[in-house]
Design a protein around this motif. Structure first.
Motif, PDB file in Angstrom:
ATOM      1  N   CYS A   1      -3.734  -0.389   4.827  1.00  9.34           N
ATOM      2  CA  CYS A   1      -4.728  -1.465   4.976  1.00  9.34           C
ATOM      3  C   CYS A   1      -4.361  -2.513   6.019  1.00  9.34           C
ATOM      4  O   CYS A   1      -5.174  -3.352   6.376  1.00  9.34           O
TER       5      CYS A   1
ATOM      6  N   CYS B   1       2.328  -2.438  -1.604  1.00  8.49           N
ATOM      7  CA  CYS B   1       1.329  -3.326  -1.013  1.00  8.49           C
ATOM      8  C   CYS B   1       0.516  -3.970  -2.129  1.00  8.49           C
ATOM      9  O   CYS B   1      -0.066  -3.281  -2.959  1.00  8.49           O
TER      10      CYS B   1
ATOM     11  N   LYS C   1      -2.245  -5.523  -1.847  1.00  9.24           N
ATOM     12  CA  LYS C   1      -3.680  -5.472  -1.585  1.00  9.24           C
ATOM     13  C   LYS C   1      -4.287  -4.114  -1.969  1.00  9.24           C
ATOM     14  O   LYS C   1      -5.275  -4.060  -2.698  1.00  9.24           O
ATOM     15  N   CYS C   2      -3.661  -3.030  -1.485  1.00 12.25           N
ATOM     16  CA  CYS C   2      -4.249  -1.699  -1.728  1.00 12.25           C
ATOM     17  C   CYS C   2      -3.435  -0.847  -2.688  1.00 12.25           C
ATOM     18  O   CYS C   2      -3.901   0.205  -3.125  1.00 12.25           O
TER      19      CYS C   2
ATOM     20  N   GLN D   1      -2.147  -4.980   5.669  1.00 10.10           N
ATOM     21  CA  GLN D   1      -1.701  -6.235   5.039  1.00 10.10           C
ATOM     22  C   GLN D   1      -0.262  -6.528   5.454  1.00 10.10           C
ATOM     23  O   GLN D   1       0.592  -5.644   5.455  1.00 10.10           O
TER      24      GLN D   1
ATOM     25  N   CYS E   1       1.277  -2.902   6.022  1.00 10.18           N
ATOM     26  CA  CYS E   1       0.952  -1.731   5.207  1.00 10.18           C
ATOM     27  C   CYS E   1       0.285  -0.697   6.114  1.00 10.18           C
ATOM     28  O   CYS E   1      -0.645  -1.031   6.852  1.00 10.18           O
TER      29      CYS E   1
END
Length: 119
Positions: free
Chosen positions: A91, A108, A110-111, A93, A88
């Motif tokens: 971030c 993504c 995660k973010c 990831q 990503c």
């Protein structure tokens, strides 16, 4: 003669590999006239015959299984992956995407960032 061979281990994948190594070494010896190839070929051939005529089934089976495990691990490392791994841009990831899907929009987890890449 039949009784002699009944009690012997026989041929397996490791024996076939050793025989192939012996043949390649003999051919290389003919080409380069090097005693190293001759000695390696003879060692491989003697080991092949030793394993073939052995009566210790358990030991030979364990040797063959170890050889097959090594071959499998090498094949897995050389096999191309079915996935692309992207990072990503926001971030960092790692995200795994299947190959061969063309241009895909990646979300993504995660973010929540969305970006487009080729798979």
């Amino acid at each position: 003669m039949r009784d002699f061979f009944k009690k012997r281990y026989g041929v397996d994948q490791l024996n076939k590999f050793l025989l192939g190594v012996a043949i390649v070494c003999v051919v290389l010896n003919w080409i380069f006239r090097s005693s190293v190839f001759y000695i390696l070929g003879m060692i491989a051939l003697i080991l092949c015959y030793f394993r073939m005529f052995s009566t210790h089934y358990g030991k030979r089976m364990r040797e063959n299984e170890a050889f097959r495990n090594v071959v499998y691990s090498v094949q897995q490392k050389l096999k191309p992956s079915d996935y692309h791994i992207y990072r990503c841009p926001r971030c960092g990831q790692k995200i795994r995407i299947p190959r061969g899907k063309g241009r895909v929009s990646i979300h993504c987890p995660k973010c929540g960032n969305d970006f487009i890449k080729r798979s």
